[in-house]
Scaffold this motif. Structure first.
Motif, PDB file in Angstrom:
ATOM      1  N   SER A   1       0.662  -1.186   0.162  1.00 49.29           N
ATOM      2  CA  SER A   1       0.144  -0.085  -0.276  1.00 49.29           C
ATOM      3  C   SER A   1       0.773   1.216   0.066  1.00 49.29           C
ATOM      4  O   SER A   1      -0.318   2.456   0.248  1.00 49.29           O
ATOM      5  N   PHE A   2       2.141   1.156   0.121  1.00 46.61           N
ATOM      6  CA  PHE A   2       3.124   2.401   0.249  1.00 46.61           C
ATOM      7  C   PHE A   2       3.598   2.674  -0.804  1.00 46.61           C
ATOM      8  O   PHE A   2       3.524   2.343  -1.852  1.00 46.61           O
ATOM      9  N   GLU A   3       3.135   4.119  -1.451  1.00 50.88           N
ATOM     10  CA  GLU A   3       3.223   4.692  -2.546  1.00 50.88           C
ATOM     11  C   GLU A   3       4.566   5.111  -3.537  1.00 50.88           C
ATOM     12  O   GLU A   3       4.364   4.053  -4.488  1.00 50.88           O
ATOM     13  N   GLY A   4       5.497   4.225  -2.772  1.00 52.56           N
ATOM     14  CA  GLY A   4       6.949   4.326  -3.233  1.00 52.56           C
ATOM     15  C   GLY A   4       7.531   5.900  -3.373  1.00 52.56           C
ATOM     16  O   GLY A   4       7.243   6.138  -3.560  1.00 52.56           O
ATOM     17  N   THR A   5       7.960   4.952  -4.508  1.00 48.40           N
ATOM     18  CA  THR A   5       9.275   6.351  -5.101  1.00 48.40           C
ATOM     19  C   THR A   5       8.725   5.754  -7.113  1.00 48.40           C
ATOM     20  O   THR A   5       8.910   5.070  -7.079  1.00 48.40           O
ATOM     21  N   LEU A   6       8.270   7.501  -7.349  1.00 45.45           N
ATOM     22  CA  LEU A   6       8.532   7.580  -8.661  1.00 45.45           C
ATOM     23  C   LEU A   6       9.384   8.186  -9.476  1.00 45.45           C
ATOM     24  O   LEU A   6       9.976   9.677  -9.291  1.00 45.45           O
ATOM     25  N   ILE A   7       9.947   7.354 -10.723  1.00 42.20           N
ATOM     26  CA  ILE A   7      11.103   7.951 -11.503  1.00 42.20           C
ATOM     27  C   ILE A   7      10.327   8.001 -13.002  1.00 42.20           C
ATOM     28  O   ILE A   7       9.990   7.703 -13.455  1.00 42.20           O
ATOM     29  N   SER A   8      10.533   9.594 -13.170  1.00 39.08           N
ATOM     30  CA  SER A   8       9.640  10.126 -14.218  1.00 39.08           C
ATOM     31  C   SER A   8      11.285  11.420 -14.761  1.00 39.08           C
ATOM     32  O   SER A   8      12.104  11.395 -14.237  1.00 39.08           O
ATOM     33  N   ASP A   9      10.714  11.974 -16.127  1.00 38.43           N
ATOM     34  CA  ASP A   9      11.247  13.442 -16.591  1.00 38.43           C
ATOM     35  C   ASP A   9      10.808  14.291 -15.986  1.00 38.43           C
ATOM     36  O   ASP A   9      10.727  14.950 -16.485  1.00 38.43           O
ATOM     37  N   HIS A  10       9.594  14.456 -14.969  1.00 35.53           N
ATOM     38  CA  HIS A  10       9.335  15.967 -14.139  1.00 35.53           C
ATOM     39  C   HIS A  10       9.947  15.989 -12.537  1.00 35.53           C
ATOM     40  O   HIS A  10       9.494  15.251 -11.996  1.00 35.53           O
ATOM     41  N   ALA A  11      10.548  16.814 -13.630  1.00 32.14           N
ATOM     42  CA  ALA A  11      11.306  17.329 -11.971  1.00 32.14           C
ATOM     43  C   ALA A  11      10.672  17.764 -10.926  1.00 32.14           C
ATOM     44  O   ALA A  11       9.459  18.697 -11.286  1.00 32.14           O
ATOM     45  N   ASP A  12      11.172  18.094  -9.317  1.00 37.09           N
ATOM     46  CA  ASP A  12       9.782  18.737  -8.633  1.00 37.09           C
ATOM     47  C   ASP A  12      10.736  19.839  -7.662  1.00 37.09           C
ATOM     48  O   ASP A  12      11.604  20.184  -6.704  1.00 37.09           O
ATOM     49  N   PRO A  13       9.927  21.361  -8.403  1.00 38.45           N
ATOM     50  CA  PRO A  13      10.213  22.150  -8.374  1.00 38.45           C
ATOM     51  C   PRO A  13      10.660  22.488  -6.970  1.00 38.45           C
ATOM     52  O   PRO A  13      11.429  23.302  -6.318  1.00 38.45           O
ATOM     53  N   ASP A  14      10.234  22.593  -6.235  1.00 40.75           N
ATOM     54  CA  ASP A  14       9.595  22.502  -4.948  1.00 40.75           C
ATOM     55  C   ASP A  14      10.680  21.442  -3.791  1.00 40.75           C
ATOM     56  O   ASP A  14      10.165  21.616  -2.237  1.00 40.75           O
ATOM     57  N   GLY A  15      10.986  20.458  -4.114  1.00 40.41           N
ATOM     58  CA  GLY A  15      11.611  19.431  -3.478  1.00 40.41           C
ATOM     59  C   GLY A  15      12.704  19.790  -3.220  1.00 40.41           C
ATOM     60  O   GLY A  15      12.652  20.852  -2.828  1.00 40.41           O
ATOM     61  N   HIS A  16      13.476  19.034  -1.867  1.00 37.34           N
ATOM     62  CA  HIS A  16      14.248  18.742  -1.386  1.00 37.34           C
ATOM     63  C   HIS A  16      15.488  19.005  -2.769  1.00 37.34           C
ATOM     64  O   HIS A  16      15.567  18.745  -3.777  1.00 37.34           O
ATOM     65  N   ALA A  17      16.556  20.130  -2.186  1.00 41.07           N
ATOM     66  CA  ALA A  17      17.696  21.030  -3.407  1.00 41.07           C
ATOM     67  C   ALA A  17      18.442  18.655  -3.505  1.00 41.07           C
ATOM     68  O   ALA A  17      18.355  19.043  -4.432  1.00 41.07           O
ATOM     69  N   VAL A  18      18.970  18.416  -2.635  1.00 46.71           N
ATOM     70  CA  VAL A  18      19.211  17.556  -3.069  1.00 46.71           C
ATOM     71  C   VAL A  18      18.197  16.069  -2.340  1.00 46.71           C
ATOM     72  O   VAL A  18      17.703  15.834  -1.363  1.00 46.71           O
ATOM     73  N   LYS A  19      18.256  15.007  -3.524  1.00 40.78           N
ATOM     74  CA  LYS A  19      17.379  14.523  -3.303  1.00 40.78           C
ATOM     75  C   LYS A  19      17.565  12.767  -2.845  1.00 40.78           C
ATOM     76  O   LYS A  19      17.270  12.222  -1.844  1.00 40.78           O
ATOM     77  N   GLY A  20      19.152  12.810  -2.678  1.00 37.05           N
ATOM     78  CA  GLY A  20      19.865  11.624  -2.074  1.00 37.05           C
ATOM     79  C   GLY A  20      21.142  11.456  -1.673  1.00 37.05           C
ATOM     80  O   GLY A  20      22.255  12.681  -2.860  1.00 37.05           O
ATOM     81  N   ILE A  21      22.083  10.800  -1.059  1.00 36.85           N
ATOM     82  CA  ILE A  21      23.141  10.806  -1.091  1.00 36.85           C
ATOM     83  C   ILE A  21      23.866   9.028  -0.796  1.00 36.85           C
ATOM     84  O   ILE A  21      23.468   9.086   0.071  1.00 36.85           O
ATOM     85  N   SER A  22      24.928   9.184  -1.293  1.00 38.83           N
ATOM     86  CA  SER A  22      25.035   7.680  -1.935  1.00 38.83           C
ATOM     87  C   SER A  22      26.547   7.932  -2.104  1.00 38.83           C
ATOM     88  O   SER A  22      27.329   8.867  -1.858  1.00 38.83           O
ATOM     89  N   SER A  23      27.614   6.829  -2.146  1.00 34.14           N
ATOM     90  CA  SER A  23      28.472   6.741  -2.168  1.00 34.14           C
ATOM     91  C   SER A  23      29.368   5.365  -2.446  1.00 34.14           C
ATOM     92  O   SER A  23      28.311   4.125  -3.024  1.00 34.14           O
ATOM     93  N   ILE A  24      29.973   5.224  -2.984  1.00 38.63           N
ATOM     94  CA  ILE A  24      30.738   3.911  -3.789  1.00 38.63           C
ATOM     95  C   ILE A  24      32.082   3.708  -2.305  1.00 38.63           C
ATOM     96  O   ILE A  24      32.696   4.927  -1.999  1.00 38.63           O
ATOM     97  N   SER A  25      32.335   1.882  -2.027  1.00 41.55           N
ATOM     98  CA  SER A  25      32.685   2.510  -1.253  1.00 41.55           C
ATOM     99  C   SER A  25      34.581   1.883  -0.577  1.00 41.55           C
ATOM    100  O   SER A  25      35.319   3.332  -0.016  1.00 41.55           O
ATOM    101  N   HIS A  26      34.775   1.507  -2.250  1.00 37.43           N
ATOM    102  CA  HIS A  26      36.175   1.314  -2.503  1.00 37.43           C
ATOM    103  C   HIS A  26      36.348   2.075  -3.509  1.00 37.43           C
ATOM    104  O   HIS A  26      36.418   1.365  -4.831  1.00 37.43           O
ATOM    105  N   VAL A  27      37.618   2.757  -3.730  1.00 37.62           N
ATOM    106  CA  VAL A  27      37.799   3.347  -4.615  1.00 37.62           C
ATOM    107  C   VAL A  27      39.667   3.674  -4.378  1.00 37.62           C
ATOM    108  O   VAL A  27      39.744   3.476  -3.453  1.00 37.62           O
ATOM    109  N   ALA A  28      40.126   3.707  -5.376  1.00 33.23           N
ATOM    110  CA  ALA A  28      41.659   4.068  -6.041  1.00 33.23           C
ATOM    111  C   ALA A  28      41.796   5.641  -6.491  1.00 33.23           C
ATOM    112  O   ALA A  28      41.231   5.676  -7.248  1.00 33.23           O
ATOM    113  N   LEU A  29      42.361   6.694  -5.400  1.00 38.03           N
ATOM    114  CA  LEU A  29      42.425   7.845  -6.471  1.00 38.03           C
ATOM    115  C   LEU A  29      44.121   7.878  -6.994  1.00 38.03           C
ATOM    116  O   LEU A  29      45.225   7.307  -5.966  1.00 38.03           O
TER     117      LEU A  29
END
Length: 818
Positions: free
Chosen positions: A288-316
């Motif tokens: 019954s939970f709505e979940g996440t909708l992915i589309s081509d419509h941006a939400d101008p009133d939403g959070h500036a940052v939508k998500g925070i993610s990471s790649i755990s193992h990298v070499a520079l």
């Protein structure tokens, strides 16, 4: 047409499959048109890989693994299907299992499992699950039929992760669905090359299957059903307070998938994007939970940052040198050399000076990448105009993602402030002109800490978690715990601060609970679950947990604990303490601790060192910062001595008053520390140092008021016996002062560079004459307050006021971290 896809966790057990049937019957009875794609049962793909590896290595244990695989599917049929449907499905499964068994035996004989063979082996997982579930749906009354995706999804022969022939695939899909109007139950992940050879679309390919079918049919929506409530703001395994993102764009979803958002398989998005088909991420276990909708419509009133993610193992890797400056084609040569070696680049950054180019790769290919780049620039390196490639390992990339970032100034500032306040160093930074993604390379040990700090800053800015580690839960510590417990709800609601005590210790035991210790039952938990106390292990555990917004509280009078302050501050952890030892010992150490705190950008607070809960040090600092000149400081700065001499009146003995002060917790455990002036000495040294004077203990003149027998007593008990014998001496001092209309006060003075402590008799015109209880009074005579000195007065001892002073510092640090 809707295209639904259910992942392996959604079909891991028969009861979960029944839940899916309920979901699909809801669609079916509403008359909706849909097709459904299924992954293999949860864990089956891994099992197929394992049994193939065993067979290829010549290990006969593959047979047991195969038997378990076979039995799992037979058990599912037995539990889910009734007689007539079971009679149809079991023979087909047995024929399929016989083929797989023979295939594995062939792998065992030749000791090899090629990518081509593995694609065929892995196909049995999806083929079994979709075939079984198609019949379960038919049994439930849904007109459904099984579709082996190899019939409609066509690829090249790049086994393991085949490339799709979109034109042919879409044609096949349309043709098949035109001829089969019932619900098609499709195998995810698998496809076929020309000639019928089985291929796979890569791990996560079932999502891709759903997107391809949706694109081929111009579907109205794609629904990816998994085991979480959509795409979350961060990885919930690392950020406990992550929550579902209601909607996001394809571009945002692609960025999140690049950084490992497990609910989205990156290729899935491309067909959906091209056809502009909206995509929902939903939870099989919370339908019954709505979940996440992915589309081509941006939400101008939403959070500036939508998500925070990471790649755990990298070499520079960094290529640097004067030979890069202003030379065309350097970047082209660099990246072409890496591309030729088949090395994928995760992140690229270059400063405008053009002196260096840094790029991140998977650690497994770091040495290969270095070798390839050094071969490419061998001539320049031989001429010493380019340096050998530098590799930095054990790094992670953390990224903030959101289309609305481009419209809001200060986003990067908030990112770096959150990292900086938590002592997280940025090794490299990358941001595109679209501002869709700001990526920061950091030390891998700081990854979870960074994710939590950023998540709190961007999504929970109205609530900040403070993680406290407290040594000392005696009078002051236990009172502080009670104050935190009683004030917790108010702080969270009105000040946006959630204070959690994560670690605590007394002299015998220590306890750690990352989610926060239950403050209603902390004493029992410490006694029953605590481990042996060791300050070094306690500090090590605090550093190991590496939580955001960590504050260390030292409620002891221990020199050993104070000895760890430097290490704590160097770990970018703020300190609040009533322990005077650290800042009243050597001046060089005092300066060192202050310098480390400033360099690390953390708070080192010790207001309660002087005057308990009174704002003495902060008032002094405010005077100095505002440009005032301190001429003289006078003070009754010991709450215990204030109590003793305020209550030493005719008819009472001095030893009784001292004993009472000890029992009330005003004095140190050994009252001689107070009566010898040592406690006052420390406070005066601290005040002098705050004014800039390099005062040491030997620079303070102390009038010792205790007789020799009291000073040399072996124990506290024998001290009190000697003090009782000295009552006549103290009574004489009191009586002489009273006869002159005066009162005895232990006064500390700092005038110029001269520091003194002594017992004085003051008359009724003196500010200290009317002190009562355990009051402290500090008088500041300054250039601005010369005629009428500035006075700070109030209770200067007691667990409640000292704990309140520490509590106030915790809040101050919390506000600083905001």
């Amino acid at each position: 047409m809707k295209v639904l896809k259910f992942g392996g966790s959604s079909v891991a057990k028969p009861e979960r499959i029944r839940g899916i049937v309920d979901i699909l019957k809801g669609y079916y009875t509403k008359g909706e048109k849909f097709t459904v794609v299924f992954s293999a049962f949860g864990g089956v793909t891994d099992a197929l890989i394992e049994m193939s590896a065993l067979a290829a290595s010549g290990d006969e244990a593959y047979e047991a693994a195969f038997d378990a695989f076979r039995q799992r599917h037979i058990d599912a049929v037995e539990e889910l299907l009734k007689d007539e449907f079971r009679a149809v499905v079991l023979p087909e499964l047995e024929r399929s299992h016989e083929v797989l068994k023979n295939l594995l035996y062939g792998v065992f004989l030749v000791r090899e499992a090629s990518l081509r063979t593995m694609d065929y082996v892995l196909s049995f997982g999806e083929r079994n699950s979709a075939f079984i579930i198609a019949n379960v749906l038919r049994q439930s009354g849904i007109s459904a039929s099984y579709l082996d995706a190899r019939r409609v999804i066509k690829t090249d022969k790049a086994f393991g992760s085949a490339r799709v022939d979109f034109k042919l695939t879409y044609q096949k899909i349309r043709e098949h669905y035109a001829q089969h109007p019932d619900v098609q139950v499709v195998t995810g992940f698998v496809a076929s090359a020309k000639g019928g050879l089985t291929t796979t679309l890569g791990r996560g390919g079932s999502d891709y299957t759903a997107a391809l079918i949706a694109a081929g049919l111009d579907a109205s929506v794609i629904e990816i059903w998994t085991d979480v409530d959509g795409v979350l703001t961060a990885d919930p395994r690392k950020v406990k307070r992550a929550f579902t993102i209601p909607s996001m764009t394809y571009a945002e979803a692609m960025e999140m998938s690049h950084f490992g958002a497990k609910v989205i398989y990156p290729p899935t998005l491309q067909p959906a994007l091209l056809k502009k088909i909206p995509l929902y991420i939903k939870n099989t276990f919370n339908p019954s939970f709505e979940g996440t909708l992915i589309s081509d419509h941006a939400d101008p009133d939403g959070h500036a940052v939508k998500g925070i993610s990471s790649i755990s193992h990298v070499a520079l890797l960094t290529l640097s040198g004067s030979g890069l400056f202003g030379v065309p084609g350097i970047a082209g040569r660099l990246f072409s050399s890496l591309a030729a070696a088949g090395i994928n680049i995760i992140l690229i950054t270059q400063g405008s000076s053009e002196h260096s180019i840094s790029f991140a790769v998977q650690p497994a290919v770091a040495n290969k990448a270095r070798k390839r780049v050094e071969e490419e620039f061998e001539y320049e390196m031989s001429m010493k105009v380019i340096s050998p490639v530098k590799i930095e390992a054990d790094l992670s990339v953390v990224a903030i993602i959101g289309e609305n970032m481009r419209y809001q100034p200060g986003i990067s500032g908030r990112l770096f402030q959150a990292l900086g306040h938590n002592g997280i160093n940025a090794v490299a930074i990358a941001q595109g002109s679209s501002e869709l993604n700001v990526s920061v390379v950091i030390n891998r040990t700081d990854e979870a800490k960074a994710l939590n700090a950023l998540h709190e800053s961007f999504f929970l800015s109205d609530t900040k978690e403070l993680h406290l580690f407290m040594i000392g839960v005696g009078l002051i510590g236990s009172t502080l715990i009670e104050q935190i417990k009683n004030q917790g709800a108010y702080l969270k609601e009105k000040r946006g601060l959630e204070v959690r005590i994560v670690g605590m210790a007394n002299s015998r035991q220590m306890l750690f609970q990352e989610e926060g210790i239950d403050l209603d039952n902390w004493k029992a938990a410490l006694q029953e679950k605590g481990m042996d106390m060791d300050p070094a292990i306690f500090i090590g555990k605090m550093k190991e947990l590496n939580l955001s917004n960590t504050i260390f509280i030292d409620n002891t009078a221990s020199a050993k604990v104070a000895g760890f302050y430097e290490d704590i501050l160097n770990s970018s952890i703020s300190i609040s303490t009533p322990n005077k030892i650290a800042v009243s010992s050597g001046f060089a150490q005092y300066q060192r601790l202050k310098a480390i705190a400033a360099r690390r950008g953390v708070q080192f607070m010790y207001e309660t060192n002087v005057g308990a809960g009174l704002p003495v040090i902060s008032t002094l600092n405010d005077l100095i910062i505002s440009g005032d000149q301190i001429l003289k400081i006078e003070g009754v700065v010991s709450g215990s001595l204030s109590f003793i001499f305020n209550n030493f009146k005719a008819g009472t003995s001095f030893s009784e008053i001292v004993k009472q002060a000890q029992e009330l917790g005003y004095t140190e455990p050994d009252p001689r520390v107070d009566l010898n002036g040592l406690d006052v000495q420390r406070k005066l040294i601290i005040l002098a140092r705050e004014t800039g004077l390099p005062l040491e203990a030997e620079d303070v003149e102390i009038e010792n008021i205790l007789p020799t027998a009291c000073r040399e007593a072996d124990t506290v008990e024998t001290f009190f016996g000697a003090l009782a014998n000295s009552d006549p001496h103290f009574e004489q001092l009191r009586a002489e002062a009273e006869a002159e209309g005066k009162a005895l006060r232990m006064i500390a003075k700092l005038e110029g560079a001269k520091a003194t402590i002594g017992l004085e008799a003051v008359d009724s015109d003196h500010p200290f004459y009317n002190l009562s209880g355990s009051d402290n009074m500090i008088v500041f005579t300054t250039e601005r307050y010369k005629d009428r000195p500035l006075v700070v007065r109030g209770p200067g001892a007691g667990a409640a006021v000292t704990a309140a002073g520490v509590f106030a510092e915790i809040i101050t640090i919390g506000n600083y971290l905001s």
